[in-house]
Design a protein around this motif. Structure first.
Motif, PDB file in Angstrom:
ATOM      1  N   GLN A  98       0.675  -1.332  -0.112  1.00  0.00           N
ATOM      2  CA  GLN A  98       0.084  -0.066   0.089  1.00  0.00           C
ATOM      3  C   GLN A  98       0.664   1.242   0.026  1.00  0.00           C
ATOM      4  O   GLN A  98       0.385   2.403  -0.240  1.00  0.00           O
ATOM      5  N   ASP A  99       2.174   1.023   0.393  1.00  0.00           N
ATOM      6  CA  ASP A  99       2.916   2.265   0.355  1.00  0.00           C
ATOM      7  C   ASP A  99       3.419   2.725  -1.067  1.00  0.00           C
ATOM      8  O   ASP A  99       3.920   3.988  -1.161  1.00  0.00           O
ATOM      9  N   ILE A 100       3.078   1.924  -2.176  1.00  0.00           N
ATOM     10  CA  ILE A 100       3.351   2.334  -3.482  1.00  0.00           C
ATOM     11  C   ILE A 100       2.306   3.207  -4.110  1.00  0.00           C
ATOM     12  O   ILE A 100       1.004   2.789  -3.905  1.00  0.00           O
ATOM     13  N   VAL A 101       2.651   4.408  -4.570  1.00  0.00           N
ATOM     14  CA  VAL A 101       1.849   5.162  -5.147  1.00  0.00           C
ATOM     15  C   VAL A 101       1.488   4.493  -6.536  1.00  0.00           C
ATOM     16  O   VAL A 101       2.365   4.470  -7.470  1.00  0.00           O
ATOM     17  N   ASN A 102       0.163   4.254  -7.022  1.00  0.00           N
ATOM     18  CA  ASN A 102      -0.182   3.888  -8.210  1.00  0.00           C
ATOM     19  C   ASN A 102      -0.622   4.884  -9.111  1.00  0.00           C
ATOM     20  O   ASN A 102      -1.524   5.619  -9.030  1.00  0.00           O
ATOM     21  N   ASP A 103       0.373   5.289 -10.027  1.00  0.00           N
ATOM     22  CA  ASP A 103       0.177   6.623 -11.101  1.00  0.00           C
ATOM     23  C   ASP A 103      -1.039   6.333 -11.790  1.00  0.00           C
ATOM     24  O   ASP A 103      -1.980   7.213 -12.131  1.00  0.00           O
ATOM     25  N   HIS A 104      -1.384   5.097 -12.435  1.00  0.00           N
ATOM     26  CA  HIS A 104      -2.546   4.813 -13.250  1.00  0.00           C
ATOM     27  C   HIS A 104      -2.729   3.148 -13.389  1.00  0.00           C
ATOM     28  O   HIS A 104      -1.752   2.572 -13.521  1.00  0.00           O
ATOM     29  N   ILE A 105      -3.957   2.877 -13.946  1.00  0.00           N
ATOM     30  CA  ILE A 105      -4.263   1.723 -14.332  1.00  0.00           C
ATOM     31  C   ILE A 105      -4.728   1.692 -15.799  1.00  0.00           C
ATOM     32  O   ILE A 105      -5.282   2.740 -15.937  1.00  0.00           O
ATOM     33  N   ALA A 106      -4.853   0.748 -16.520  1.00  0.00           N
ATOM     34  CA  ALA A 106      -4.819   0.712 -17.986  1.00  0.00           C
ATOM     35  C   ALA A 106      -5.906  -0.421 -18.433  1.00  0.00           C
ATOM     36  O   ALA A 106      -5.662  -1.673 -17.845  1.00  0.00           O
ATOM     37  N   PHE A 107      -6.847  -0.030 -19.262  1.00  0.00           N
ATOM     38  CA  PHE A 107      -7.753  -0.994 -19.719  1.00  0.00           C
ATOM     39  C   PHE A 107      -7.882  -0.915 -21.295  1.00  0.00           C
ATOM     40  O   PHE A 107      -7.742   0.075 -21.773  1.00  0.00           O
ATOM     41  N   ARG A 108      -8.099  -2.035 -21.877  1.00  0.00           N
ATOM     42  CA  ARG A 108      -8.213  -2.285 -23.175  1.00  0.00           C
ATOM     43  C   ARG A 108      -9.645  -2.795 -23.782  1.00  0.00           C
ATOM     44  O   ARG A 108     -10.363  -3.612 -23.039  1.00  0.00           O
ATOM     45  N   THR A 109     -10.211  -2.116 -24.574  1.00  0.00           N
ATOM     46  CA  THR A 109     -11.428  -2.406 -25.065  1.00  0.00           C
ATOM     47  C   THR A 109     -11.843  -2.444 -26.616  1.00  0.00           C
ATOM     48  O   THR A 109     -10.907  -2.355 -27.266  1.00  0.00           O
ATOM     49  N   LEU A 110     -12.884  -3.227 -27.034  1.00  0.00           N
ATOM     50  CA  LEU A 110     -13.215  -3.246 -28.535  1.00  0.00           C
ATOM     51  C   LEU A 110     -14.205  -2.264 -28.963  1.00  0.00           C
ATOM     52  O   LEU A 110     -15.232  -2.142 -28.268  1.00  0.00           O
ATOM     53  N   GLY A 111     -13.766  -1.717 -29.873  1.00  0.00           N
ATOM     54  CA  GLY A 111     -14.819  -0.469 -30.272  1.00  0.00           C
ATOM     55  C   GLY A 111     -16.054  -0.970 -31.271  1.00  0.00           C
ATOM     56  O   GLY A 111     -16.162  -0.719 -32.688  1.00  0.00           O
ATOM     57  N   VAL A 112     -16.905  -1.747 -30.549  1.00  0.00           N
ATOM     58  CA  VAL A 112     -18.075  -2.313 -31.227  1.00  0.00           C
ATOM     59  C   VAL A 112     -19.338  -1.842 -30.378  1.00  0.00           C
ATOM     60  O   VAL A 112     -19.028  -1.265 -29.377  1.00  0.00           O
ATOM     61  N   GLU A 152      -2.101  -6.933 -32.816  1.00  0.00           N
ATOM     62  CA  GLU A 152      -1.915  -7.848 -31.499  1.00  0.00           C
ATOM     63  C   GLU A 152      -2.720  -7.404 -30.372  1.00  0.00           C
ATOM     64  O   GLU A 152      -2.893  -7.957 -29.367  1.00  0.00           O
ATOM     65  N   TYR A 153      -3.212  -6.122 -30.548  1.00  0.00           N
ATOM     66  CA  TYR A 153      -4.110  -5.490 -29.476  1.00  0.00           C
ATOM     67  C   TYR A 153      -5.394  -6.402 -29.447  1.00  0.00           C
ATOM     68  O   TYR A 153      -5.923  -6.805 -28.576  1.00  0.00           O
ATOM     69  N   ALA A 154      -6.046  -6.563 -30.897  1.00  0.00           N
ATOM     70  CA  ALA A 154      -7.150  -7.366 -31.133  1.00  0.00           C
ATOM     71  C   ALA A 154      -7.168  -8.669 -30.293  1.00  0.00           C
ATOM     72  O   ALA A 154      -8.051  -8.923 -29.771  1.00  0.00           O
ATOM     73  N   ALA A 155      -5.832  -9.262 -30.808  1.00  0.00           N
ATOM     74  CA  ALA A 155      -5.729 -10.742 -30.173  1.00  0.00           C
ATOM     75  C   ALA A 155      -5.797 -10.579 -28.528  1.00  0.00           C
ATOM     76  O   ALA A 155      -6.366 -11.408 -27.928  1.00  0.00           O
TER      77      ALA A 155
END
Length: 301
Positions: free
Chosen positions: A44-58, A169-172
């Protein structure tokens, strides 16, 4: 990244991180090494700058659907990014308060793919007739946390996966991993001296035997020089496809960011520097190379 509160946001972020940590050995390896080196006392002492998600544009999916989860929790939609070569759109979202991570959310522009790739993706998503987020109670953190790990379509066939892999490779990655957390990000400038620059932190990570993403250089630097990013190469996992065939595929990874102090605040004493005094947002060229942490040219030995 663990939160001790009981807000819905805390609940589902904890669920996300716990499962991510279990599946990405680099997370615990780095955390344990930081603890044993006396840099931090606990995760918990680590500051988390950001988290990331990938999605499909449908239809019914993509950013328009997924962002509802975070907007409901008080996140604010910020800058837009376009990745022409990778056929992606993205936005970042500012958290409701500083203790929460930024969100980086990207989306594959499916209509820009070949007819064959579009056909494969639509074949898996055609039975989604309404936005699945609309069916969630967005005040129920447990329900949201479970949603991130629910299959919205069947496991792909190994042939479909390979066809997508050849073109995008993103789609896969998304067709197999779905909404699984793509990465979390250690804020290195919040660590103690000796670990608080990317040069120092990258040496520390490599000393653990972890491979770093070399696309665009080990350290990706924004044109203004104030946003610096590195990442591990994605963990490979043995994936089981619909016909029970298996092959190793890219999973998730860990990112490290260093946000430098803005020029107008450079004379502030170190103890007075807060998040608002540092470079904010993201950078298209940096992110473009970070995406490749799951790409074959990085994950291969």
């Amino acid at each position: 990244m663990n939160f001790d509160k009981e807000k819905p946001l805390d609940t589902f972020l904890n669920i996300l991180f716990e499962r991510y940590e279990q599946q990405v050995p680099a997370v615990r390896m780095i955390t344990n090494a930081l603890i044993s080196s006396g840099v931090i006392a606990r995760q918990q002492d680590i500051v988390n700058d950001h988290i990331a998600f990938r999605t499909l544009g449908v239809r019914h999916l993509g950013i328009a659907s997924f962002e509802k989860i975070f907007l409901h929790q008080g996140y604010k939609k910020m800058d837009y990014y376009h990745f022409e070569g990778k056929k992606l759109n993205a936005y970042w979202y500012a958290p409701p308060s500083p203790e929460y991570p930024r969100i980086f959310m990207s989306e594959l522009i499916v209509n820009d793919l070949s007819e064959k790739a579009q056909e494969i993706i639509h074949n898996y998503t055609r039975n989604i007739h309404q936005d699945p987020v609309d069916a969630l109670d967005l005040d129920n953190g447990q329900e949201i946390g479970e949603f991130f790990h629910q299959p919205l379509w069947t496991l792909p066939s190994i042939e479909d996966y390979r066809i997508l892999l050849e073109e995008s490779e993103y789609a896969a990655w998304v067709i197999y991993n779905r909404y699984y957390l793509n990465h979390y990000t250690i804020s290195v400038h919040d660590l103690k001296a000796g670990y608080n620059t990317l040069e120092d932190f990258n040496r520390f990570v490599e000393s653990l035997g972890l491979k770093l993403n070399s696309s665009g250089g080990i350290i990706k630097v924004s044109p203004d020089g104030l946003l610096r990013q590195s990442s591990t190469v994605a963990e490979m996992k043995e994936a089981i496809f619909i016909e029970a065939e298996t092959m190793p595929i890219a999973g998730s990874y860990v990112e490290f960011s260093e946000r430098l102090v803005l020029p107008e605040f450079k004379d502030l004493p170190l103890a007075a520097i807060k998040q608002e005094h540092r470079r904010e947002g993201f950078e298209t060229d940096n992110a473009d190379k970070i995406f490749e942490s799951t790409y074959i040219k990085q994950t291969k030995d």
